[in-house]
Write a protein that holds these residues in place. Structure first.
Motif, PDB file in Angstrom:
ATOM      1  N   THR A 179       8.217  62.964  43.230  1.00  0.00           N
ATOM      2  CA  THR A 179       9.340  62.661  44.115  1.00  0.00           C
ATOM      3  C   THR A 179       9.698  61.178  44.046  1.00  0.00           C
ATOM      4  O   THR A 179       8.826  60.314  44.094  1.00  0.00           O
ATOM      5  N   TYR A 180      11.001  60.934  43.951  1.00  0.00           N
ATOM      6  CA  TYR A 180      11.528  59.577  43.932  1.00  0.00           C
ATOM      7  C   TYR A 180      12.511  59.443  45.088  1.00  0.00           C
ATOM      8  O   TYR A 180      13.227  60.388  45.421  1.00  0.00           O
ATOM      9  N   VAL A 181      12.532  58.260  45.726  1.00  0.00           N
ATOM     10  CA  VAL A 181      13.350  58.065  46.922  1.00  0.00           C
ATOM     11  C   VAL A 181      14.099  56.739  46.834  1.00  0.00           C
ATOM     12  O   VAL A 181      13.630  55.770  46.251  1.00  0.00           O
ATOM     13  N   GLU A 196      17.902  58.210  53.607  1.00  0.00           N
ATOM     14  CA  GLU A 196      17.070  58.290  52.409  1.00  0.00           C
ATOM     15  C   GLU A 196      17.577  59.403  51.502  1.00  0.00           C
ATOM     16  O   GLU A 196      17.982  60.467  51.979  1.00  0.00           O
ATOM     17  N   TYR A 219      16.496  61.741  48.131  1.00  0.00           N
ATOM     18  CA  TYR A 219      15.324  62.188  47.382  1.00  0.00           C
ATOM     19  C   TYR A 219      15.722  62.875  46.086  1.00  0.00           C
ATOM     20  O   TYR A 219      16.727  63.564  46.022  1.00  0.00           O
ATOM     21  N   THR A 234      13.548  65.096  42.935  1.00  0.00           N
ATOM     22  CA  THR A 234      12.296  65.633  42.418  1.00  0.00           C
ATOM     23  C   THR A 234      12.424  65.769  40.909  1.00  0.00           C
ATOM     24  O   THR A 234      13.368  66.387  40.418  1.00  0.00           O
ATOM     25  N   GLY A 287      18.299  66.092  46.551  1.00  0.00           N
ATOM     26  CA  GLY A 287      17.978  66.479  47.923  1.00  0.00           C
ATOM     27  C   GLY A 287      18.768  67.666  48.441  1.00  0.00           C
ATOM     28  O   GLY A 287      18.284  68.433  49.269  1.00  0.00           O
TER      29      GLY A 287
END
Length: 171
Positions: free
Chosen positions: A40-42, A49, A51, A53, A67
């Motif tokens: 996961t990167y945010v 936020e 997100y 994946t 997301g």
């Protein structure tokens, strides 16, 4: 490896992955997403936020899931023949090196050393053919890797046999 995609309703997506370390980075519209977990990167924009994946790797095919559930395929999964082309030298060394009659004709080093060499060159082969679009280029590159693998294992096998023979003569 660096892939730049134009994704509708999202913008410019840049996916980068290191061949050697496997380190991945995701950038969307110039904003770098930081790694929150293994997949996961945010990106934090004030109070909101976003997100992403990341699924897979360069060798197995990469997809990004945003997301909102929207998924984009970044790199294709290897086809069956790409796996066969990359594994052919490994299978050849494994089988040929374990049949004494064949080693008498054309010696190759097998076991852990030959298997390691063949596996490493098989991975390099997969990396090399993933970038090619035409099947004939993939086959040609794979034949070259096959030949290099067999020749390296042959020269090492021949050197091992010559060394063992010279030791036996000294005793």
């Amino acid at each position: 490896m660096r892939v730049i995609l134009q994704v509708p309703d999202i913008g410019d997506v840049i996916y980068e992955e290191s061949y050697w370390t496997g380190k991945k980075t995701v950038t969307i519209n110039g904003k770098i997403f930081r790694k929150a977990s293994k997949t996961t990167y945010v990106y934090t924009d004030g109070e909101k936020e976003y997100y992403i994946t990341v699924s897979g790797s360069f060798l197995s095919g990469v997809s990004l899931t945003f997301g909102n559930g929207f998924t984009v395929q970044v790199t294709e999964k290897p086809s069956w023949y790409e796996w066969v082309l990359s594994g052919a030298a490994f299978l050849f060394i494994l089988i040929w090196g374990n049949v004494p009659a064949s080693v008498d004709i054309f010696p190759v080093i097998s076991g852990a050393i030959g298997g390691g060499i063949a596996a490493a060159l098989g991975c390099f082969n997969m990396i090399a053919i993933k970038d090619q679009k035409e099947t004939w280029k993939k086959v040609l590159i794979s034949v070259a890797f096959f030949a290099v693998t067999v020749l390296i294992c042959h020269f090492l096998g021949k050197a091992l046999i010559d060394t063992l023979n010279s030791i036996a003569v000294l005793q």
